[in-house]
Design a protein around this motif. Structure first.
Motif, PDB file in Angstrom:
ATOM      1  N   GLN A  13       0.929  -1.085   0.096  1.00 38.72           N
ATOM      2  CA  GLN A  13      -0.125  -0.018  -0.152  1.00 38.72           C
ATOM      3  C   GLN A  13       0.915   1.230   0.172  1.00 38.72           C
ATOM      4  OE1 GLN A  13      -3.325   0.228  -0.441  1.00 38.72           O
ATOM      5  NE2 GLN A  13      -3.277  -1.987  -0.286  1.00 38.72           N
ATOM      6  N   PRO A  14       0.635   2.108  -1.013  1.00 38.45           N
ATOM      7  CA  PRO A  14       1.420   3.411  -0.931  1.00 38.45           C
ATOM      8  C   PRO A  14       1.519   4.277   0.398  1.00 38.45           C
ATOM      9  CG  PRO A  14       0.313   3.010  -2.989  1.00 38.45           C
ATOM     10  CD  PRO A  14      -0.142   2.297  -1.918  1.00 38.45           C
ATOM     11  N   LEU A  60      -8.578   9.490  10.236  1.00 40.35           N
ATOM     12  CA  LEU A  60      -8.339   8.446  11.154  1.00 40.35           C
ATOM     13  C   LEU A  60      -6.913   7.945  11.007  1.00 40.35           C
ATOM     14  CD1 LEU A  60      -9.298   5.961  12.575  1.00 40.35           C
ATOM     15  CD2 LEU A  60      -9.775   4.753  10.401  1.00 40.35           C
ATOM     16  N   TRP A  61      -6.377   8.002   9.864  1.00 37.58           N
ATOM     17  CA  TRP A  61      -4.715   7.830   9.767  1.00 37.58           C
ATOM     18  C   TRP A  61      -3.923   8.856  10.469  1.00 37.58           C
ATOM     19  CZ3 TRP A  61      -4.750   6.922   3.779  1.00 37.58           C
ATOM     20  CH2 TRP A  61      -5.373   5.692   3.524  1.00 37.58           C
ATOM     21  N   GLU A  70       0.500   1.724  13.759  1.00 39.73           N
ATOM     22  CA  GLU A  70       0.636   1.763  12.199  1.00 39.73           C
ATOM     23  C   GLU A  70      -0.532   1.632  11.848  1.00 39.73           C
ATOM     24  OE1 GLU A  70       1.845  -1.931   9.444  1.00 39.73           O
ATOM     25  OE2 GLU A  70       2.910  -1.819  11.158  1.00 39.73           O
ATOM     26  N   LEU A  71      -0.757   2.453  10.539  1.00 36.31           N
ATOM     27  CA  LEU A  71      -1.966   2.323   9.912  1.00 36.31           C
ATOM     28  C   LEU A  71      -2.866   1.137   9.884  1.00 36.31           C
ATOM     29  CD1 LEU A  71      -1.289   5.027   7.406  1.00 36.31           C
ATOM     30  CD2 LEU A  71      -1.887   5.605   9.716  1.00 36.31           C
ATOM     31  N   LYS A  72      -4.178   1.479  10.004  1.00 38.61           N
ATOM     32  CA  LYS A  72      -5.005   0.068   9.944  1.00 38.61           C
ATOM     33  C   LYS A  72      -5.583   0.328   8.555  1.00 38.61           C
ATOM     34  CE  LYS A  72      -5.429  -0.569  14.872  1.00 38.61           C
ATOM     35  NZ  LYS A  72      -4.977   0.661  15.238  1.00 38.61           N
ATOM     36  N   ILE A  73      -5.449  -0.765   7.619  1.00 35.80           N
ATOM     37  CA  ILE A  73      -6.191  -0.535   6.309  1.00 35.80           C
ATOM     38  C   ILE A  73      -7.184  -1.590   5.864  1.00 35.80           C
ATOM     39  CG2 ILE A  73      -6.140  -0.383   3.597  1.00 35.80           C
ATOM     40  CD1 ILE A  73      -3.592   1.114   4.149  1.00 35.80           C
TER      41      ILE A  73
END
Length: 73
Positions: A13-14, A60-61, A70-73
């Motif tokens: 993910q970018p 949210l990020w 760490e980001l949750k996607i």
């Protein structure tokens, strides 16, 4: 929340790459900039629902980053 189109889906993910490569401050600035961008063009480009979903996702990020997560996607 999946606010982005399918062409953003891939092995890496970018947004995760950016989080890893940028300083915390630079990454948070990037997220804040995108919130401002989508809020300022609300109703001018995409449907408002799509734009508000993007604002929520970036917010949210930003919140996750501010908490050191760490980001949750």
């Amino acid at each position: 929340m999946a606010a982005f189109d399918a062409h953003y889906q891939g092995a890496v993910q970018p947004i995760h790459l950016m989080q890893e490569q940028m300083t915390r401050e630079a990454f948070m600035g990037f997220l804040r900039g995108n919130i401002i961008k989508y809020a300022s063009r609300l109703g001018k480009k995409d449907k408002e629902v799509k734009e508000t979903a993007k604002i929520l996702q970036y917010a949210l990020w930003l919140h996750q980053t501010a908490q050191g997560e760490e980001l949750k996607i």
